[in-house]
Design an enzyme around this catalytic site. Structure first.
Site, mmCIF file in Angstrom:
data_model
loop_
_atom_site.group_PDB
_atom_site.id
_atom_site.type_symbol
_atom_site.label_atom_id
_atom_site.label_comp_id
_atom_site.label_asym_id
_atom_site.label_seq_id
_atom_site.Cartn_x
_atom_site.Cartn_y
_atom_site.Cartn_z
ATOM 1 N N TYR A 161 -15.906 9.908 4.640
ATOM 2 C CA TYR A 161 -16.291 8.668 3.953
ATOM 3 C C TYR A 161 -17.106 7.812 4.914
ATOM 4 O O TYR A 161 -16.707 7.589 6.056
ATOM 5 C CB TYR A 161 -15.052 7.901 3.484
ATOM 6 N N ASP A 256 -19.503 8.336 12.947
ATOM 7 C CA ASP A 256 -18.949 7.215 12.199
ATOM 8 C C ASP A 256 -17.561 6.937 12.762
ATOM 9 O O ASP A 256 -16.586 7.617 12.440
ATOM 10 C CB ASP A 256 -18.884 7.536 10.701
ATOM 11 N N LYS A 284 -14.044 -2.190 10.911
ATOM 12 C CA LYS A 284 -12.585 -2.315 10.953
ATOM 13 C C LYS A 284 -12.083 -2.997 12.239
ATOM 14 O O LYS A 284 -12.225 -4.202 12.354
ATOM 15 C CB LYS A 284 -11.933 -0.966 10.668
HETATM 16 C C1 LIG Z 1 -13.860 2.112 5.881
HETATM 17 C C2 LIG Z 1 -14.911 3.072 6.317
HETATM 18 C C3 LIG Z 1 -16.281 2.821 6.109
HETATM 19 C C4 LIG Z 1 -16.764 1.667 5.286
HETATM 20 O O1 LIG Z 1 -16.454 0.433 5.873
HETATM 21 P P1 LIG Z 1 -16.385 -0.862 4.896
HETATM 22 O O2 LIG Z 1 -16.207 -1.994 5.856
HETATM 23 O O3 LIG Z 1 -15.208 -0.631 3.998
HETATM 24 O O4 LIG Z 1 -17.660 -0.928 4.156
HETATM 25 C C5 LIG Z 1 -17.201 3.678 6.676
HETATM 26 N N1 LIG Z 1 -16.801 4.746 7.390
HETATM 27 C C6 LIG Z 1 -15.510 5.032 7.594
HETATM 28 C C7 LIG Z 1 -15.137 6.215 8.431
HETATM 29 C C8 LIG Z 1 -14.514 4.225 7.047
HETATM 30 O O5 LIG Z 1 -13.230 4.555 7.202
#
Ligand SMILES: *Cc1c(COP(=O)(O)O)cnc(C)c1O
Length: 447
Positions: A161, A256, A284
């Site tokens: 994701y 990511d 985060k």
């Molecule tokens: C949560 C998440 C995102 C997206 O971040 P948001 O602040 O919710 O837009 C992107 N990559 C990873 C791996 C995530 O867990």
């Protein structure tokens, strides 16, 4: 830290808590306002067959629902709450920032301070830019990769994701190395087809994608520890192969680290596994619980971002001072020894859960990297999202319900990480293992 109960909460949640029916009322009103009753789909409880909680407050390792009931929390705000909720140092930093005014529409000192903290921890981010969400940061990193390479295709992994931008919200097409199909209504097939989806932990599938599209792939984007299909640790050599394959073809490697950054070690997954990506996406924890994202990497690449270069990206509230303050206060407390504590806490919880599952005779695959773990209801740890998604969803729903009834809040989905925090002390971890022993027994009783 775990004994803090600083937040008593005000407003609807706090005042109504004495009534005991506040949550039903708020839930009904939310359902009349928000699609599915929520402002982000993961907050719904459809996968576990329970009415969704309305959470009014958090303190340390616990959260309180709108009826006043406390739970030991493993959602952790979906990652950011590594210090626990409402840590006094973070609350104070945000309060001080607020007194200086909110976003002022120009560069501010707190952006510079947090940027330097990030680069000191993750030296591959020679230059970086703050955004307001991880979604924006991942989308922007991909745009930059395309702008830098002059190529259009992007490789991602199934179960990975990277936020909800169109090109990253895709599913695997038929067969390895074929172009993706939309993963959501509203994503044009033309946009989805610029992404190739391959299985996680399968470097040969990545090599096959490059062989099928030589010189056309701009980047491989990967969660270096996949944590959005449950936790899937990288197989030995997997990340190294990605580094070698991308480099050989002139493509970029994008980590990511929205979840893993400041979570699996002070230098993120890239520090833990010793791989230097070209670009990194953060979010985060780096915002300390406030809305934030960041992307950064090689100075030559970041020099292509506007206004220094031709790749456009912007944000009215980017680098918001309250978010910068929360992030900096959080990172300052995450000294290297704190990661030893998180590792020990993760190991203790994993051992307790394994013993509990064994005692009940429940087959589980438990995956863990530091303070991230998942209990899969299948025998053995999955290596790919496909294997993860084959786990027993009904068993998880029963487990979730039994844990909730015992006062332990897990993610309302079988395919999410448990997020530990530094506020989860040995007492809380042992409380969790004890609750799990009964919950595994309930799973077996329900078969
Ligand atoms: C949560 C998440 C995102 C997206 O971040 P948001 O602040 O919710 O837009 C992107 N990559 C990873 C791996 C995530 O867990």
């Amino acid at each position: 830290m775990s004994s803090r109960r600083a937040v008593t909460g005000g407003g609807a949640g706090g005042a109504a808590a004495t009534r005991g029916d506040a949550m039903d009322d708020l839930r009904a009103r939310a359902e009349g306002l928000f699609p599915g009753g929520v402002n982000s789909p993961v907050r719904a409880f459809g996968a576990v067959g329970r009415p969704p909680l309305v959470l009014a407050a958090g303190a340390g390792p616990r959260v309180r629902d709108a009826d006043g009931r406390w739970y030991l929390d493993y959602i952790g705000s979906w990652g950011p709450a590594i210090l626990g909720h409402a840590h006094p140092a973070v609350v104070e930093a945000v309060r001080a920032a607020a007194l200086d005014g909110f976003a002022l529409g120009a560069t501010g000192p707190r952006e510079v301070e947090l940027g330097e903290l990030v680069r000191a921890a993750m030296p591959s981010l020679e230059r970086l830019r703050f955004t307001s969400s991880g979604t924006e940061a991942a989308m922007s990193a991909v745009r930059l990769a395309r702008g830098a390479t002059g190529r259009d295709l992007v490789v991602k992994f199934s179960g990975g994701y990277h936020g909800h931008s169109d090109g990253l919200l895709v599913e695997a097409g038929s067969g390895v190395a074929t172009l993706a199909i939309p993963g959501s209504a509203g994503v044009p097939a033309a946009i989805a087809s610029a992404t190739i989806v391959v299985p996680y932990n399968d470097p040969d599938a990545v090599a096959a994608a490059f062989a099928a599209h030589p010189g056309r792939i701009a980047a491989v984007i990967v969660e270096p520890v996949a944590a959005n299909a449950g936790v899937l640790p990288p197989a030995p050599g997997f990340l190294e192969r990605l580094r070698a394959i991308t480099m050989a073809d002139g493509a970029l490697l994008v980590f990511d680290e929205v979840i893993t950054g400041f979570r699996v070690g002070p230098g993120g997954a890239q520090g833990r596994f010793g791989i230097r990506p070209d670009l990194t996406v953060l979010g985060k924890i780096v915002g300390g619980g406030m809305p934030v994202g960041a992307y950064g990497g090689r100075a030559d690449l970041m020099g292509l971002v506007a206004p220094a270069g031709p790749v456009y990206q912007a944000g009215t509230l980017s680098g918001h001072p309250l978010a910068m303050a929360a992030g900096a206060a959080t990172l300052r407390l995450l000294t290297p020894d704190r990661y030893d504590a998180l590792e020990a806490a993760g190991a203790r919880l994993e051992a307790g859960l394994r013993a509990a599952a064994a005692a009940a005779g429940t087959p589980v695959g438990i995956t863990r990297v530091g303070s991230l773990l998942t209990v899969f209801f299948r025998s053995g740890a999955p290596a790919t999202a496909e294997e993860a998604f084959a786990a027993d969803r009904a068993a998880y729903a029963r487990f979730f319900g039994a844990m909730l009834d015992a006062g332990v809040l897990l993610a309302p989905s079988p395919f999410e990480a448990w997020f530990l925090s530094l506020a989860h002390g040995e007492g809380e971890l042992d409380e969790t293992a004890a609750a799990a022993a009964a919950a595994f027994a309930a799973v077996e009783a329900g078969r």
